[in-house]
Design a protein around this motif. Structure first.
Motif, mmCIF file in Angstrom:
data_model
loop_
_atom_site.group_PDB
_atom_site.id
_atom_site.type_symbol
_atom_site.label_atom_id
_atom_site.label_comp_id
_atom_site.label_asym_id
_atom_site.label_seq_id
_atom_site.Cartn_x
_atom_site.Cartn_y
_atom_site.Cartn_z
ATOM 1 N N GLU A 191 0.798 -1.220 0.000
ATOM 2 C CA GLU A 191 0.000 0.000 0.000
ATOM 3 C C GLU A 191 0.835 1.275 0.000
ATOM 4 O OE1 GLU A 191 -3.235 0.068 2.839
ATOM 5 O OE2 GLU A 191 -3.183 -2.111 2.905
ATOM 6 N N ILE A 192 1.971 1.257 0.671
ATOM 7 C CA ILE A 192 2.793 2.455 0.773
ATOM 8 C C ILE A 192 3.559 2.614 -0.543
ATOM 9 C CG2 ILE A 192 4.620 3.658 2.041
ATOM 10 C CD1 ILE A 192 2.045 3.170 3.706
ATOM 11 N N ALA A 193 3.311 3.711 -1.251
ATOM 12 C CA ALA A 193 3.961 3.946 -2.545
ATOM 13 C C ALA A 193 5.221 4.791 -2.398
ATOM 14 C CB ALA A 193 2.983 4.632 -3.496
ATOM 15 N N VAL A 194 5.198 5.722 -1.438
ATOM 16 C CA VAL A 194 6.304 6.662 -1.265
ATOM 17 C C VAL A 194 6.574 6.823 0.220
ATOM 18 C CG1 VAL A 194 7.066 9.059 -1.582
ATOM 19 C CG2 VAL A 194 5.692 7.959 -3.352
ATOM 20 N N VAL A 195 7.870 6.872 0.572
ATOM 21 C CA VAL A 195 8.279 7.169 1.941
ATOM 22 C C VAL A 195 9.071 8.468 1.907
ATOM 23 C CG1 VAL A 195 9.614 6.410 3.938
ATOM 24 C CG2 VAL A 195 8.351 4.730 2.576
#
Length: 156
Positions: free
Chosen positions: A59-63
């Motif tokens: 789910e996390i696309a960008v950090v």
């Protein structure tokens, strides 16, 4: 997919994980990203960021992570996150890179390092320009990555 299906179930916005131990910086960045149409998760330290990515690996696309956060610093946290999700895109931010050199930060796979105070519109442009999609280099492309969760070698 038909138009009526899209209207009933619109695509979810990309999720950006914002990691900073300063609640003001974290909150301002999260608010600006939400206003720009992104879904946002927040974490106050590197260990919490790694935990979010372990719990939601696809789910996390960008950090967007500060280099000098507590528990695991940004460099260590990004290494742990890449073990879970080698395709996550990452941007670092820092007012003080500490012992890390620009080459270190490049080696860990950050697409860009932003200085603090943040130019929030520039950060959003960079994330938007990156498409907030997945596709960063894998750890296999950067051999020798130390594991911050590995037990300490006590044999001395």
């Amino acid at each position: 997919m038909t138009f009526s299906q899209i209207a009933r179930d619109p695509p979810k916005p990309p999720v950006v994980l914002v990691v900073d131990d300063d609640p003001g910086v974290r909150g301002d960045m999260a608010s600006a990203l939400r206003s720009s149409g992104f879904a946002v998760e927040e974490a106050e330290n590197g260990a919490a960021a790694a935990a979010v990515c372990r719990a939601r690996p696809d789910e996390i696309a960008v950090v967007l992570i500060d280099v000098q956060v507590s528990e695991l610093d940004g460099f260590q946290a990004l290494q742990a996150i890449r073990r879970v999700d080698p395709l996550v895109r990452c941007f670092l931010m820092t007012g003080d890179p500490g012992a890390y050199t620009p080459a270190d930060l490049d080696w860990v796979g950050a697409e860009r390092v932003f200085g603090k105070p943040l130019d929030i519109p520039a950060v959003i442009r960079a994330i938007t320009g990156a498409g907030a999609g997945r596709g960063a280099a894998t750890d296999e492309a950067r051999p020798g990555l130390p594991d911050p969760f590995a037990p300490a070698d006590d044999a001395e």
